[in-house]
Design a protein around this motif. Structure first.
Motif, mmCIF file in Angstrom:
data_model
loop_
_atom_site.group_PDB
_atom_site.id
_atom_site.type_symbol
_atom_site.label_atom_id
_atom_site.label_comp_id
_atom_site.label_asym_id
_atom_site.label_seq_id
_atom_site.Cartn_x
_atom_site.Cartn_y
_atom_site.Cartn_z
ATOM 1 N N ILE A 51 -10.895 -0.444 1.951
ATOM 2 C CA ILE A 51 -10.652 -2.019 2.623
ATOM 3 C C ILE A 51 -9.385 -2.253 1.569
ATOM 4 C CG2 ILE A 51 -11.305 -4.219 2.396
ATOM 5 C CD1 ILE A 51 -14.115 -3.362 2.796
ATOM 6 N N LEU A 52 -9.497 -2.049 0.336
ATOM 7 C CA LEU A 52 -8.288 -2.383 -0.549
ATOM 8 C C LEU A 52 -6.983 -1.526 0.075
ATOM 9 C CD1 LEU A 52 -7.049 -3.830 -2.815
ATOM 10 C CD2 LEU A 52 -7.781 -2.251 -4.573
ATOM 11 N N SER A 53 -7.097 -0.176 0.018
ATOM 12 C CA SER A 53 -6.020 0.375 0.580
ATOM 13 C C SER A 53 -5.317 0.063 1.913
ATOM 14 C CB SER A 53 -6.576 1.833 0.906
ATOM 15 O OG SER A 53 -5.469 2.655 1.409
ATOM 16 N N LEU A 54 -6.352 -0.247 2.869
ATOM 17 C CA LEU A 54 -5.901 -0.985 4.118
ATOM 18 C C LEU A 54 -5.228 -2.283 4.106
ATOM 19 C CD1 LEU A 54 -5.842 -0.560 7.343
ATOM 20 C CD2 LEU A 54 -8.048 -1.960 7.279
ATOM 21 N N ALA A 55 -5.651 -3.253 3.292
ATOM 22 C CA ALA A 55 -5.053 -4.402 2.950
ATOM 23 C C ALA A 55 -3.533 -4.130 2.377
ATOM 24 C CB ALA A 55 -5.926 -5.328 2.140
ATOM 25 N N ILE A 56 -3.545 -3.341 1.498
ATOM 26 C CA ILE A 56 -2.085 -3.047 0.854
ATOM 27 C C ILE A 56 -1.221 -2.347 1.698
ATOM 28 C CG2 ILE A 56 -1.035 -1.696 -0.984
ATOM 29 C CD1 ILE A 56 -3.523 -1.909 -2.773
ATOM 30 N N CYS A 57 -1.555 -1.359 2.441
ATOM 31 C CA CYS A 57 -0.695 -0.757 3.313
ATOM 32 C C CYS A 57 -0.293 -1.776 4.518
ATOM 33 C CB CYS A 57 -1.472 0.184 4.272
ATOM 34 S SG CYS A 57 -1.936 1.678 3.171
ATOM 35 N N MET A 58 -0.987 -2.834 5.053
ATOM 36 C CA MET A 58 -0.637 -3.824 5.824
ATOM 37 C C MET A 58 0.294 -4.796 5.353
ATOM 38 S SD MET A 58 -2.401 -2.918 8.844
ATOM 39 C CE MET A 58 -1.948 -4.318 9.777
ATOM 40 N N GLU A 102 8.052 -2.745 -5.272
ATOM 41 C CA GLU A 102 7.035 -1.683 -5.872
ATOM 42 C C GLU A 102 5.913 -2.110 -5.908
ATOM 43 O OE1 GLU A 102 9.027 0.158 -8.991
ATOM 44 O OE2 GLU A 102 9.893 1.573 -7.551
ATOM 45 N N ARG A 103 5.486 -3.623 -5.706
ATOM 46 C CA ARG A 103 4.289 -4.178 -5.639
ATOM 47 C C ARG A 103 3.025 -3.587 -5.252
ATOM 48 N NH1 ARG A 103 4.386 -10.265 -4.379
ATOM 49 N NH2 ARG A 103 6.049 -10.243 -6.030
ATOM 50 N N PHE A 104 1.982 -3.472 -5.649
ATOM 51 C CA PHE A 104 0.694 -2.642 -5.386
ATOM 52 C C PHE A 104 0.832 -1.045 -4.944
ATOM 53 C CE2 PHE A 104 0.523 -6.942 -3.121
ATOM 54 C CZ PHE A 104 -0.346 -7.670 -4.130
ATOM 55 N N LEU A 105 1.942 -0.427 -5.194
ATOM 56 C CA LEU A 105 2.192 0.963 -5.051
ATOM 57 C C LEU A 105 1.408 1.676 -6.254
ATOM 58 C CD1 LEU A 105 5.940 1.704 -3.801
ATOM 59 C CD2 LEU A 105 3.666 1.013 -2.285
ATOM 60 N N THR A 106 1.361 1.168 -7.331
ATOM 61 C CA THR A 106 0.667 1.889 -8.312
ATOM 62 C C THR A 106 -0.917 2.038 -7.922
ATOM 63 O OG1 THR A 106 2.142 1.261 -9.940
ATOM 64 C CG2 THR A 106 0.076 1.887 -10.748
ATOM 65 N N THR A 107 -1.347 0.498 -7.188
ATOM 66 C CA THR A 107 -2.728 0.392 -7.182
ATOM 67 C C THR A 107 -2.889 1.638 -5.797
ATOM 68 O OG1 THR A 107 -2.781 -1.875 -7.583
ATOM 69 C CG2 THR A 107 -4.373 -0.964 -6.289
ATOM 70 N N PRO A 149 -5.220 9.395 3.746
ATOM 71 C CA PRO A 149 -3.861 8.445 4.516
ATOM 72 C C PRO A 149 -3.461 7.751 3.688
ATOM 73 C CG PRO A 149 -6.567 8.069 5.143
ATOM 74 C CD PRO A 149 -6.543 9.281 4.693
ATOM 75 N N THR A 150 -4.415 7.350 2.443
ATOM 76 C CA THR A 150 -3.797 6.644 1.444
ATOM 77 C C THR A 150 -2.533 7.263 0.640
ATOM 78 O OG1 THR A 150 -5.776 5.597 0.887
ATOM 79 C CG2 THR A 150 -4.308 5.262 -0.817
ATOM 80 N N LEU A 151 -2.797 8.471 0.225
ATOM 81 C CA LEU A 151 -1.817 9.328 -0.420
ATOM 82 C C LEU A 151 -0.428 9.241 0.879
ATOM 83 C CD1 LEU A 151 -0.623 10.996 -2.553
ATOM 84 C CD2 LEU A 151 -1.792 12.843 -1.329
ATOM 85 N N ILE A 152 -0.573 9.514 2.061
ATOM 86 C CA ILE A 152 0.524 9.454 3.019
ATOM 87 C C ILE A 152 1.311 8.099 2.941
ATOM 88 C CG2 ILE A 152 1.114 9.660 5.420
ATOM 89 C CD1 ILE A 152 -1.270 11.559 5.741
ATOM 90 N N PHE A 153 0.652 7.118 2.947
ATOM 91 C CA PHE A 153 1.102 5.840 2.981
ATOM 92 C C PHE A 153 1.729 5.640 1.513
ATOM 93 C CE2 PHE A 153 -1.258 4.812 6.845
ATOM 94 C CZ PHE A 153 -0.342 4.127 7.532
#
Length: 207
Positions: free
Chosen positions: A20-27, A104-109, A167-171
């Motif tokens: 869920i966190l990954s999806l929110a960051i990607c969006m 770059e915000r949230f990219l570390t997460t 998919p998280t790594l790809i994004f």
């Protein structure tokens, strides 16, 4: 679906939370890192026009700064243009550093999620196999349903962890590349700005 999740054991909870966190960051990053939002294509053309006509007022600079990350960099340079070329370049670099940090915000997460979800899946695998061998010690190998339950838990958590991580790594890689491309574009525009302001390039050639 609920039965599948519940059969994966308690480790499915952090894995689902990561998804869920990954999806929110990607969006959020897909929205914020749009090229027309970070570096609007008509921004520098407007700047060249205002510089040429002498219409670069304080109000316009305020609006320009609030309009986009590139606008922040441009205004930082223009505010220090009178102090010389080197000071102008330093102010642009300082503003660019802040802009890059925001981009770059949230990219570390996101990178952390890509790294830990396979480990959570692996932990689930280990726990599932421990249960299998514990049941073998207690009941022997005659109860196939118990053994299948432990193996199922191991496989479900592993698959879930990988399904989130891939998919998280790809994004994550995509956003890193996107930031790099936008930074290069802003650097090019900043160099043109310095050269135009200090008479090393005409406004026409700066377009």
């Amino acid at each position: 679906m609920f039965e599948l999740i519940s059969s994966g054991g308690w480790l499915m909870i952090p894995i689902i939370g990561c998804s869920i966190l990954s999806l929110a960051i990607c969006m959020e990053r897909l929205w914020e890192l749009r090229a027309k939002k970070v570096a609007p294509p008509d921004l520098m053309q407007n700047v060249w026009g205002w510089l040429k006509s002498g219409a670069m007022t304080a109000e316009r600079m305020k609006e320009l700064r609030a309009s986009s990350p590139l606008g922040r960099v441009v205004v930082a340079g223009l505010n220090n243009a009178r102090h010389g070329r080197e000071i102008m370049k330093e102010s642009i670099q300082e503003a660019a550093s802040e802009v890059i940090h925001d981009m770059e915000r949230f990219l570390t997460t996101l990178g952390t999620i890509a790294a830990i979800t396979p480990l959570l899946g692996l932990l689930g695998t280990v726990i599932g196999m421990i249960k299998v061998f514990t049941e073998i010690m207690i009941q022997g190998t005659g109860n196939a349903s118990v053994l299948a339950g432990g193996i199922s838990e191991a496989l479900i958590t592993t698959a879930s962890g990988l399904a989130v991580a891939i998919p998280t790594l790809i994004f994550h890689r995509y956003f890193q590349r996107k930031v790099d491309s936008l930074v290069v574009e802003m650097e090019q525009q900043a160099v043109k700005l310095v050269e135009v302001v200090h008479g090393e390039r005409t406004v026409e050639s700066g377009k």
